[in-house]
Write a protein that holds these residues in place. Sequence first.
Motif, PDB file in Angstrom:
ATOM      1  N   LYS A 121       0.823  -1.130   0.124  1.00  0.00           N
ATOM      2  CA  LYS A 121      -0.104   0.106   0.014  1.00  0.00           C
ATOM      3  C   LYS A 121       0.628   1.353   0.026  1.00  0.00           C
ATOM      4  CE  LYS A 121      -4.221  -1.493   2.596  1.00  0.00           C
ATOM      5  NZ  LYS A 121      -4.781  -1.150   3.858  1.00  0.00           N
ATOM      6  N   LYS A 122       2.333   1.288   0.275  1.00  0.00           N
ATOM      7  CA  LYS A 122       3.165   2.356   0.196  1.00  0.00           C
ATOM      8  C   LYS A 122       2.584   3.214   1.539  1.00  0.00           C
ATOM      9  CE  LYS A 122       4.351   2.005  -4.466  1.00  0.00           C
ATOM     10  NZ  LYS A 122       5.496   1.089  -4.539  1.00  0.00           N
ATOM     11  N   THR A 123       2.150   2.721   2.716  1.00  0.00           N
ATOM     12  CA  THR A 123       1.941   3.346   3.837  1.00  0.00           C
ATOM     13  C   THR A 123       2.983   3.775   4.580  1.00  0.00           C
ATOM     14  OG1 THR A 123       1.268   1.400   4.875  1.00  0.00           O
ATOM     15  CG2 THR A 123      -0.497   2.595   3.845  1.00  0.00           C
ATOM     16  N   GLN A 168      -7.541  -2.475  16.422  1.00  0.00           N
ATOM     17  CA  GLN A 168      -7.890  -1.090  15.704  1.00  0.00           C
ATOM     18  C   GLN A 168      -7.149   0.071  16.863  1.00  0.00           C
ATOM     19  OE1 GLN A 168     -12.114  -0.892  14.471  1.00  0.00           O
ATOM     20  NE2 GLN A 168     -11.310  -1.062  12.466  1.00  0.00           N
ATOM     21  N   ILE A 169      -6.531   0.931  16.255  1.00  0.00           N
ATOM     22  CA  ILE A 169      -6.137   2.194  17.221  1.00  0.00           C
ATOM     23  C   ILE A 169      -6.577   3.299  16.420  1.00  0.00           C
ATOM     24  CG2 ILE A 169      -4.172   3.428  18.010  1.00  0.00           C
ATOM     25  CD1 ILE A 169      -2.316   0.811  18.124  1.00  0.00           C
ATOM     26  N   LYS A 170      -7.144   3.916  17.009  1.00  0.00           N
ATOM     27  CA  LYS A 170      -7.909   5.294  16.352  1.00  0.00           C
ATOM     28  C   LYS A 170      -7.768   6.449  17.447  1.00  0.00           C
ATOM     29  CE  LYS A 170     -11.137   3.111  13.578  1.00  0.00           C
ATOM     30  NZ  LYS A 170     -12.720   3.005  12.982  1.00  0.00           N
ATOM     31  N   SER A 223      -9.619  -0.404   3.934  1.00  0.00           N
ATOM     32  CA  SER A 223      -8.721  -0.459   3.135  1.00  0.00           C
ATOM     33  C   SER A 223      -7.902   1.101   3.443  1.00  0.00           C
ATOM     34  CB  SER A 223      -9.156   0.053   1.840  1.00  0.00           C
ATOM     35  OG  SER A 223     -10.073   1.055   1.523  1.00  0.00           O
ATOM     36  N   SER A 224      -8.400   1.890   4.238  1.00  0.00           N
ATOM     37  CA  SER A 224      -7.776   3.161   4.572  1.00  0.00           C
ATOM     38  C   SER A 224      -7.084   2.849   5.838  1.00  0.00           C
ATOM     39  CB  SER A 224      -8.839   4.234   4.716  1.00  0.00           C
ATOM     40  OG  SER A 224      -9.456   4.150   5.967  1.00  0.00           O
ATOM     41  N   GLU A 225      -6.678   1.666   6.388  1.00  0.00           N
ATOM     42  CA  GLU A 225      -5.835   1.505   7.390  1.00  0.00           C
ATOM     43  C   GLU A 225      -4.396   0.887   7.042  1.00  0.00           C
ATOM     44  OE1 GLU A 225      -8.672  -0.868   9.739  1.00  0.00           O
ATOM     45  OE2 GLU A 225      -9.111   0.855  10.933  1.00  0.00           O
ATOM     46  N   CYS A 226      -3.356   1.250   7.728  1.00  0.00           N
ATOM     47  CA  CYS A 226      -2.095   0.599   7.653  1.00  0.00           C
ATOM     48  C   CYS A 226      -2.097  -0.553   8.474  1.00  0.00           C
ATOM     49  CB  CYS A 226      -1.031   1.478   7.656  1.00  0.00           C
ATOM     50  SG  CYS A 226      -0.758   2.024   9.058  1.00  0.00           S
ATOM     51  N   VAL A 227      -1.624  -1.570   8.273  1.00  0.00           N
ATOM     52  CA  VAL A 227      -1.416  -2.882   9.157  1.00  0.00           C
ATOM     53  C   VAL A 227      -0.067  -3.032   9.830  1.00  0.00           C
ATOM     54  CG1 VAL A 227      -1.714  -5.289   9.319  1.00  0.00           C
ATOM     55  CG2 VAL A 227      -3.153  -3.798   7.542  1.00  0.00           C
ATOM     56  N   LYS A 241      -1.680  -7.852  15.368  1.00  0.00           N
ATOM     57  CA  LYS A 241      -1.908  -6.909  14.172  1.00  0.00           C
ATOM     58  C   LYS A 241      -2.686  -5.826  14.529  1.00  0.00           C
ATOM     59  CE  LYS A 241      -2.331 -10.193  10.298  1.00  0.00           C
ATOM     60  NZ  LYS A 241      -1.178 -10.137   9.300  1.00  0.00           N
ATOM     61  N   PHE A 242      -2.010  -4.317  14.345  1.00  0.00           N
ATOM     62  CA  PHE A 242      -2.676  -3.474  14.609  1.00  0.00           C
ATOM     63  C   PHE A 242      -3.211  -2.941  13.326  1.00  0.00           C
ATOM     64  CE2 PHE A 242       0.057  -4.199  18.278  1.00  0.00           C
ATOM     65  CZ  PHE A 242      -0.782  -3.979  19.271  1.00  0.00           C
ATOM     66  N   PHE A 243      -4.348  -2.145  13.236  1.00  0.00           N
ATOM     67  CA  PHE A 243      -4.888  -1.709  12.176  1.00  0.00           C
ATOM     68  C   PHE A 243      -5.167  -0.094  12.626  1.00  0.00           C
ATOM     69  CE2 PHE A 243      -6.191  -5.941  12.374  1.00  0.00           C
ATOM     70  CZ  PHE A 243      -5.904  -6.300  10.939  1.00  0.00           C
ATOM     71  N   ILE A 244      -4.370   0.747  11.717  1.00  0.00           N
ATOM     72  CA  ILE A 244      -4.055   2.315  12.039  1.00  0.00           C
ATOM     73  C   ILE A 244      -4.614   3.088  10.963  1.00  0.00           C
ATOM     74  CG2 ILE A 244      -2.486   3.936  12.986  1.00  0.00           C
ATOM     75  CD1 ILE A 244      -0.944   1.491  14.076  1.00  0.00           C
ATOM     76  N   PRO A 245      -5.561   3.917  11.240  1.00  0.00           N
ATOM     77  CA  PRO A 245      -5.981   4.786   9.965  1.00  0.00           C
ATOM     78  C   PRO A 245      -4.785   5.631   9.710  1.00  0.00           C
ATOM     79  CG  PRO A 245      -7.613   4.958  11.793  1.00  0.00           C
ATOM     80  CD  PRO A 245      -6.593   4.301  12.309  1.00  0.00           C
ATOM     81  N   VAL A 246      -4.409   5.844   8.244  1.00  0.00           N
ATOM     82  CA  VAL A 246      -3.427   6.550   7.548  1.00  0.00           C
ATOM     83  C   VAL A 246      -3.032   7.920   8.133  1.00  0.00           C
ATOM     84  CG1 VAL A 246      -2.111   6.967   5.545  1.00  0.00           C
ATOM     85  CG2 VAL A 246      -3.448   4.825   5.694  1.00  0.00           C
ATOM     86  N   GLN A 247      -4.136   8.465   8.284  1.00  0.00           N
ATOM     87  CA  GLN A 247      -4.122  10.037   8.707  1.00  0.00           C
ATOM     88  C   GLN A 247      -3.649  10.067  10.232  1.00  0.00           C
ATOM     89  OE1 GLN A 247      -7.220   8.413   8.432  1.00  0.00           O
ATOM     90  NE2 GLN A 247      -8.788   9.346   9.860  1.00  0.00           N
TER      91      GLN A 247
END
Length: 122
Positions: free
Chosen positions: A11-13, A42-44, A65-69, A76-82
């Motif tokens: 994803k190039k995040t 998920q960490i938000k 799809s908007s989260e980096c892993v 596994k942590f899912f973090i919004p790219v922003q």
Amino acid sequence: MKNIDKQQKRKKTPLIKINITKKAEKQIIFLLKKSKKNIGVQIKIKKTGCAGFKYVLAMAKKIDSSECVLTEKKIKFFIPVQWTSIINNTTIDFLAIGLNSSFTFQNQNHISTCGCGESFNI
């Protein structure tokens, strides 16, 4: 960074790092095992509190799809790219005092925190 998932590289995040204490790791694994549908955490960051923001952890059941892993200590942590630049180098701990327990977050990117420790400013 060896802990970055192949999917994140595709994803190039941004490359980020999260530190987890042994107590936090144990509690997260306990929570993940409560349901076979849980695939990670998920960490938000939510706008709230007297200082402006707070961390929100939730069990992830699917990948957005908007989260980096990020995989750290087999979790596994899912973090919004922003929020990746703010969450980078955060240390997650788990504290249990009497009947109260909670995850805590230490991060050098915080400008200030509120008196009760529930929220922070960036």
